[in-house]
Enzyme design. Structure first.
Site, PDB file in Angstrom:
ATOM      1  CE1 TYR A   8      -3.283   3.012   2.193  1.00  0.00           C
ATOM      2  CE2 TYR A   8      -4.003   1.920  -0.221  1.00  0.00           C
ATOM      3  CZ  TYR A   8      -4.209   2.903   0.716  1.00  0.00           C
ATOM      4  OH  TYR A   8      -5.060   3.842   0.734  1.00  0.00           O
ATOM      5  NE  ARG A  14     -10.553   3.712  -0.868  1.00  0.00           N
ATOM      6  CZ  ARG A  14     -11.787   4.028  -0.650  1.00  0.00           C
ATOM      7  NH1 ARG A  14     -12.400   3.033   0.102  1.00  0.00           N
ATOM      8  NH2 ARG A  14     -12.473   4.923  -0.859  1.00  0.00           N
ATOM      9  CD1 TRP A 108     -11.855  13.875  -4.110  1.00  0.00           C
ATOM     10  CD2 TRP A 108      -9.700  14.186  -3.899  1.00  0.00           C
ATOM     11  NE1 TRP A 108     -11.156  12.530  -4.117  1.00  0.00           N
ATOM     12  CE2 TRP A 108      -9.925  12.731  -3.963  1.00  0.00           C
ATOM     13  CE3 TRP A 108      -8.380  14.668  -3.713  1.00  0.00           C
ATOM     14  CZ2 TRP A 108      -8.705  11.666  -3.932  1.00  0.00           C
ATOM     15  CZ3 TRP A 108      -7.181  13.577  -3.540  1.00  0.00           C
ATOM     16  CH2 TRP A 108      -7.331  12.141  -3.651  1.00  0.00           C
TER      17      TRP A 108
END
Lengths: 206, 233
Positions: A8, A14, A108
């Site tokens: 990751y 996540r 975002w």
């Protein structure tokens, strides 16, 4: 014990839920993290061009963050005592996945004023109503855990996603109407294995 | 478990509640009366393929405000199993798949089945963005982008996995809910909306979709469903 390698980015995101499950269960694993700039080199190795990915014994690969977490939870006794409890745990983790999804658009947004507005809206429209329901279910279940009478990966998932990104963005006031859930999350955080990992893990932006 | 598999192989017509020595749970699946693109369809396909009876409860959007507070998280689909309630479309599908032999033969295959179901979940979420867009011109643009950016690369990746697995199925050597999920999304939604061109370089995926579509229990279900609940648009 199988050899686990978790691929990751060097963020919580996540991948953190699987890391927490393995640390809680005391299972050693290769916590393989890479920086954003190194991603293109790894992307083509991954089954669906995405991470996290769990590689088992150097040969089999499993994608999808919650599939990995669920597999590890089941392998290490953290998924519930029977089929029904396992499904209830799945249900809670799917819920938290939805909340995480709802947090993405505001994340975002580049304008800080607009961003705060969007986060407040997600809190009002999505998070608070969800917490109201979870608190009810938690109280009905005896107040200790989300599923059954012991810790499952569902409790760890709520700890993971509420500490990052929900509380980092909305603060602890998010639990003003969910004291039992707040207590549960604190309990998970106070587990010695979790605590040790959280105190020594890399400090990352998210 | 062995008995269930045997009966399923020789035709699910003969699999009835009376075939089992123990009693079958009473299932009620609750969802909006959205015929096809709903998040309940995978569970309906699992029930149908497994030959398991269920009450397919569908309600209108005007009825929803009354139903909403009775659900665990103000959402549907929900599955009632002998009165107990399970929410979240994938948790429901996963529970049924595992119970009725459509989740692979061991824990690793179960995980792979989960993985594919979650892939579809991501694609459904990505499709929801253009789906919700009100402006028709903008919607067309968003769908175009969705097909070229999201669907195209996923189809390439899945075709590669199918080739690697080399059994005609996504997971192991037999049908799982993963195949049903891919059929439901790609056949019922993508093919219906955009045609089959996106499959031109994916013969294995195309073959899988066509084979699932032609399974007797799936065919029986889709024919029943399409006549009882005609497509909205």
């Amino acid at each position: 014990m199988p050899g686990y390698k978790l691929y990751y980015f060097n963020v919580r995101g996540r991948g953190e839920l699987s890391r927490l499950i393995l640390h809680y269960a005391g299972v050693p694993f290769d916590d393989f993290r890479f920086e954003g700039k190194d991603w293109p080199a790894f992307k083509s190795k991954m089954p669906f061009g995405q991470v996290p990915v769990l590689e088992v014994d150097g040969e089999k690969m499993l994608a999808q963050s919650h599939t990995i977490a669920r597999y590890l939870a089941r392998q290490h006794g953290l998924a519930g005592q029977n089929d029904w409890e396992q499904s209830q745990a799945d249900m809670y983790v799917d819920c938290i996945y939805d909340l995480h999804g709802a947090m993405r658009t505001p994340t975002w947004e580049t304008d800080p004023v607009k961003q705060k507005e969007l986060f407040d809206k997600v809190n009002q429209d999505t998070i608070q109503p969800h917490l109201e329901k979870v608190e009810q279910h938690l109280v009905k279940n005896g107040g200790g855990h989300l599923v059954g009478q012991g810790l499952t990966w569902a409790d760890i998932a709520y700890y993971a996603y509420f500490t990052t990104p929900i509380m980092t963005r909305l603060g602890g006031e998010v639990f003003s109407k969910a004291p039992q859930l707040k207590k549960l999350i604190e309990t998970v955080g106070n587990n010695p294995n979790i605590k040790k990992y959280v105190e020594t893990r890399p400090v990352t932006s998210g | 478990m062995l008995i269930e598999t045997f009966y399923r192989q020789i035709g699910s017509e003969i699999v009835t509640n009376k075939s089992f020595k123990f009693s079958m749970p009473v299932y009620k699946l609750h969802y909006f009366n959205n015929p096809r693109r709903g998040r309940a369809e995978l569970s309906r396909l699992i029930f149908s393929q497994a030959g398991v009876q269920f009450e397919d409860v569908r309600f209108s959007h005007s009825e929803w405000p009354n139903i909403k507070p009775t659900t665990p998280f103000s959402q549907v689909p929900i599955l009632e199993v002998d009165g107990q309630v399970l929410a979240q479309s994938n948790a429901i599908a996963r529970y049924l798949a595992r119970k009725y032999g459509l989740a692979g033969k061991d824990e690793w295959e179960q995980a792979q089945t989960d993985m594919y179901i979650e892939n579809i979940h991501d694609l459904l979420n990505a499709a929801a963005v253009p789906f919700m867009e009100k402006d028709p011109a903008k919607q067309k643009e968003l769908y175009q982008k969705f097909m070229t950016d999201t669907i195209a690369s996923h189809v390439v990746a899945v075709e590669k996995q199918l080739k690697k697995n080399n059994t005609g199925y996504l997971v192991g050597k037999q049908l799982t809910a993963a195949d049903l999920a891919y059929y439901a999304f790609f056949s019922d939604f993508i093919e219906v909306k955009f045609g089959g061109a996106f499959l031109k370089d994916a013969p294995l995926l195309k073959s899988l979709i066509d084979r699932v579509k032609a399974l007797p229990n799936i065919k029986k279900w889709t024919e029943f469903r399409d006549s009882k609940y005609p497509e909205e648009n």
